[in-house]
Design an enzyme around this catalytic site. Structure first.
Site, short mmCIF file in Angstrom:
data_model
loop_
_atom_site.label_atom_id
_atom_site.label_comp_id
_atom_site.label_asym_id
_atom_site.label_seq_id
_atom_site.Cartn_x
_atom_site.Cartn_y
_atom_site.Cartn_z
N ALA A 1 11.18 43.79 -36.03
CA ALA A 1 12.47 44.47 -35.96
C ALA A 1 12.40 45.61 -34.95
CB ALA A 1 12.86 45.00 -37.34
N GLY B 1 9.50 41.18 -38.73
CA GLY B 1 10.77 40.49 -38.73
C GLY B 1 10.75 39.20 -37.95
N GLU C 1 9.42 36.67 -40.29
CA GLU C 1 10.44 36.44 -41.30
C GLU C 1 11.59 35.60 -40.75
OE1 GLU C 1 10.06 40.37 -44.10
OE2 GLU C 1 10.65 40.66 -42.01
N GLU D 1 4.03 45.42 -41.61
CA GLU D 1 4.86 46.56 -42.02
C GLU D 1 4.07 47.65 -42.73
OE1 GLU D 1 7.75 43.07 -41.74
OE2 GLU D 1 5.69 43.38 -42.42
#
Length: 258
Positions: free
Chosen positions: A65, A109, A112, A132
């Site tokens: 992200a 991300g 994911e 993360e």
């Protein structure tokens, strides 16, 4: 429509969508995910598109992200804008099949997002991880949930708690990816796979996708009931009649996708 953060190319029955923020290693910004959601809306509405390939290029799928964009979020900022849920999950809700073609890094991300697709084809250069923990946070787009369902508790705990990466070989062995191909052949192989799927009855493809996804979310008995009822329902389709008639007469079916 013109996009700033993704590139969309239509190849016959397949939409090839490429994440396109190379200067940030395809960091998944809100703007990018809005564009991706819009592109998938277009795919759903276009009856001539039957499958999607989602990729990020040869060097990186997505490194995560956009940290710079979200580092100052408060709880209320994230909650009120429905962060992640609002636009990221559009990938998992796409009724047409979506194949992730992953080369290079798919981290945080990015990993994911790949897991939101129906299956992952990995280049031999692919590396997956949920780092993360190194930022003092936890995965928030499926890293603790989809990953655990795909590779099991022990390995998911390993990846999420240490932040380490696993290569394509380990990812295939763990069940995260469908198969590994040379990076130079990744897009060609992914599009050929999508072409193969797109040539089938779109109605049956969508039904299969629903049934397989249901298997991850229900008990075996409930999943079997859903599959059986869907199997019964397919006998109401024109493609079932044509497909079986063509098989008996040893010819190619003329599918109508209904």
């Amino acid at each position: 429509m013109h996009y700033e953060n993704i590139h969309v190319e239509i190849r016959d029955l397949v939409a090839l969508i490429t994440l396109n923020r190379p200067k940030t290693f395809n960091a998944l910004s809100d703007e990018m995910m809005d564009e991706l959601s819009n592109a998938l809306d277009m795919v759903e509405d276009n009856e001539s598109i039957h499958a999607v390939v989602l990729t990020g290029g040869e060097k990186v799928f997505a490194a995560g992200a956009d940290i710079k964009a979200m580092k100052n979020y408060s709880y209320m900022d994230a909650y009120k804008c429905n962060f992640i849920t609002r636009n990221w999950e559009r990938v998992s809700r796409c009724r047409k099949p979506v194949i992730a073609a992953v080369a290079g890094y798919a981290l945080g991300g990015g990993c994911e997002l790949a897991m939101m697709c129906d299956f992952i084809l990995a280049a031999d250069t692919a590396k997956f991880g949920q780092p993360e923990i190194k930022l003092g946070i936890l995965p928030g787009a499926g890293g603790t949930q989809r990953l655990t369902r795909l590779i099991g508790k022990s390995k998911a705990m390993d990846l999420c708690l240490t932040g380490r990466m696993m290569d394509a070989v380990e990812a295939e062995r763990a069940g995260l990816v469908s198969r590994i191909v040379p990076v130079s052949a990744l897009i060609e192989d992914a599009v050929k796979t999508a072409d193969l799927i797109a040539a089938q009855s779109l109605t049956a493809v969508m039904m299969i996708k629903e049934c397989v996804n249901r298997a991850l979310e229900t008990s075996l008995s409930e999943g079997m009931l859903f599959e059986r009822r869907t199997f019964h329902a397919v006998f109401a389709t024109e493609d079932q009649k044509e497909g079986m008639e063509a098989f008996i007469n040893k010819r190619q079916p003329a599918l109508k996708h209904r």
